[in-house]
Scaffold this motif. Sequence first.
Motif, mmCIF file in Angstrom:
data_model
loop_
_atom_site.group_PDB
_atom_site.id
_atom_site.type_symbol
_atom_site.label_atom_id
_atom_site.label_comp_id
_atom_site.label_asym_id
_atom_site.label_seq_id
_atom_site.Cartn_x
_atom_site.Cartn_y
_atom_site.Cartn_z
ATOM 1 N N ILE A 7 0.873 -1.178 0.000
ATOM 2 C CA ILE A 7 0.000 0.000 0.000
ATOM 3 C C ILE A 7 0.905 1.221 0.000
ATOM 4 O O ILE A 7 1.787 1.342 0.860
ATOM 5 C CB ILE A 7 -0.922 0.038 1.237
ATOM 6 C CG1 ILE A 7 -1.777 -1.229 1.329
ATOM 7 C CG2 ILE A 7 -1.779 1.306 1.231
ATOM 8 C CD1 ILE A 7 -2.808 -1.398 0.250
ATOM 9 N N THR A 8 0.693 2.105 -0.972
ATOM 10 C CA THR A 8 1.464 3.347 -1.002
ATOM 11 C C THR A 8 0.502 4.501 -0.772
ATOM 12 O O THR A 8 -0.628 4.482 -1.244
ATOM 13 C CB THR A 8 2.216 3.522 -2.335
ATOM 14 O OG1 THR A 8 1.282 3.538 -3.418
ATOM 15 C CG2 THR A 8 3.216 2.385 -2.547
ATOM 16 N N GLN A 9 0.969 5.496 -0.019
ATOM 17 C CA GLN A 9 0.121 6.615 0.386
ATOM 18 C C GLN A 9 0.339 7.869 -0.447
ATOM 19 O O GLN A 9 -0.276 8.895 -0.186
ATOM 20 C CB GLN A 9 0.354 6.939 1.871
ATOM 21 C CG GLN A 9 0.084 5.774 2.804
ATOM 22 C CD GLN A 9 -1.387 5.364 2.844
ATOM 23 O OE1 GLN A 9 -2.284 6.164 2.583
ATOM 24 N NE2 GLN A 9 -1.645 4.108 3.157
ATOM 25 N N SER A 10 1.251 7.785 -1.429
ATOM 26 C CA SER A 10 1.523 8.950 -2.274
ATOM 27 C C SER A 10 2.234 8.488 -3.538
ATOM 28 O O SER A 10 2.758 7.360 -3.600
ATOM 29 C CB SER A 10 2.402 9.961 -1.532
ATOM 30 O OG SER A 10 3.687 9.398 -1.311
ATOM 31 N N ALA A 11 2.293 9.373 -4.528
ATOM 32 C CA ALA A 11 3.042 9.069 -5.747
ATOM 33 C C ALA A 11 4.515 8.860 -5.408
ATOM 34 O O ALA A 11 5.180 8.012 -6.014
ATOM 35 C CB ALA A 11 2.865 10.194 -6.767
ATOM 36 N N GLY A 38 -4.939 6.188 -15.267
ATOM 37 C CA GLY A 38 -4.681 7.099 -14.157
ATOM 38 C C GLY A 38 -4.284 6.422 -12.858
ATOM 39 O O GLY A 38 -4.075 7.094 -11.849
ATOM 40 N N ALA A 39 -4.159 5.103 -12.856
ATOM 41 C CA ALA A 39 -3.806 4.387 -11.627
ATOM 42 C C ALA A 39 -2.339 4.590 -11.254
ATOM 43 O O ALA A 39 -1.985 4.477 -10.089
ATOM 44 C CB ALA A 39 -4.105 2.897 -11.765
ATOM 45 N N GLY A 40 -1.493 4.871 -12.251
ATOM 46 C CA GLY A 40 -0.080 5.117 -11.949
ATOM 47 C C GLY A 40 0.898 4.219 -12.677
ATOM 48 O O GLY A 40 2.056 4.118 -12.269
ATOM 49 N N LYS A 41 0.479 3.578 -13.762
ATOM 50 C CA LYS A 41 1.376 2.681 -14.494
ATOM 51 C C LYS A 41 2.584 3.432 -15.057
ATOM 52 O O LYS A 41 3.720 2.978 -14.924
ATOM 53 C CB LYS A 41 0.617 1.966 -15.619
ATOM 54 C CG LYS A 41 -0.461 1.014 -15.138
ATOM 55 C CD LYS A 41 -1.167 0.320 -16.274
ATOM 56 C CE LYS A 41 -1.884 1.249 -17.222
ATOM 57 N NZ LYS A 41 -2.981 2.010 -16.637
ATOM 58 N N THR A 42 2.345 4.572 -15.672
ATOM 59 C CA THR A 42 3.455 5.331 -16.249
ATOM 60 C C THR A 42 4.321 5.946 -15.158
ATOM 61 O O THR A 42 5.549 5.968 -15.266
ATOM 62 C CB THR A 42 2.940 6.388 -17.239
ATOM 63 O OG1 THR A 42 2.190 5.718 -18.274
ATOM 64 C CG2 THR A 42 4.077 7.153 -17.877
ATOM 65 N N ASP A 129 -7.166 9.513 -4.250
ATOM 66 C CA ASP A 129 -6.242 10.381 -4.988
ATOM 67 C C ASP A 129 -4.773 10.111 -4.698
ATOM 68 O O ASP A 129 -3.927 10.294 -5.563
ATOM 69 C CB ASP A 129 -6.545 11.856 -4.706
ATOM 70 C CG ASP A 129 -7.803 12.326 -5.431
ATOM 71 O OD1 ASP A 129 -8.260 11.607 -6.343
ATOM 72 O OD2 ASP A 129 -8.321 13.402 -5.077
ATOM 73 N N SER A 130 -4.456 9.681 -3.500
ATOM 74 C CA SER A 130 -3.043 9.472 -3.164
ATOM 75 C C SER A 130 -2.684 8.015 -2.875
ATOM 76 O O SER A 130 -1.511 7.650 -2.949
ATOM 77 C CB SER A 130 -2.658 10.341 -1.958
ATOM 78 O OG SER A 130 -3.475 10.023 -0.856
ATOM 79 N N THR A 131 -3.650 7.180 -2.569
ATOM 80 C CA THR A 131 -3.368 5.814 -2.109
ATOM 81 C C THR A 131 -3.557 4.795 -3.232
ATOM 82 O O THR A 131 -4.545 4.834 -3.964
ATOM 83 C CB THR A 131 -4.285 5.455 -0.925
ATOM 84 O OG1 THR A 131 -4.155 6.461 0.076
ATOM 85 C CG2 THR A 131 -3.926 4.101 -0.342
#
Length: 157
Positions: A7-11, A38-42, A129-131
Motif C-alpha cells: 500500500i502506497t500513500q503517495s506518488a 490514471g492508476a499510476g502505471k506510467t 487520490d493518493s493511495t
Amino acid sequence: MEEFEFITQSADETSILAKRLSEKLTRRDVVTLEGDLGAGKTTFTKALAAGLGIKRNVNSPTFTIIKEYTDGRLPLYHMDVYRLEDADEDLGFDEYFHGEGVSVIEWAHLIEDQLPNERLDIKINYINDSTRKIIITPYGSHYVDLCKELRDESISH
C-alpha cells in the motif's frame, strides 16, 4: 500463486517502491503492469527507469507501442499494447523479452499468449487520490525471491 501486496500513500511512495524494484532487476526480466487509466502505471515505469539510471524522459508509448531507453544500467523496453488492433500479430516482443534489457508492458493482458511464463505481474489499484494498492504476482523462482527481498526491505523501512 503467492502474491505480494504493498500500500502506497503517495506518488512518491509508489516511486520509491518502483526504484527499489529496479535495483533488483536483471537483463531479460519481464514486468507487466495493469491498472485503470490514471492508476499510476506510467508513474511506476518512470521511477523504475530512474532506478535503472535512465536519464531520458520516460512517457507512455501509447501510439508507438514500444519505446527503447538504452542509457541506463540496463536497457528498458517500455511497451504499451493498449491500442494493438490485432493482438495475435507477431510484433517481435519475444526479441525484447530475450534481449539485453528489462521489458515493461502496460496492458499486458492483451498479449497474454505472447508473454513468457516467468515474469513479474504488477496490478496497481486506485484507492483514492493518493493511495494505491499494488499487488505483485511472481511467476518463477527468480521473481519470487525478488518479491521476498522487496517485501523484507519494505518491512524494515
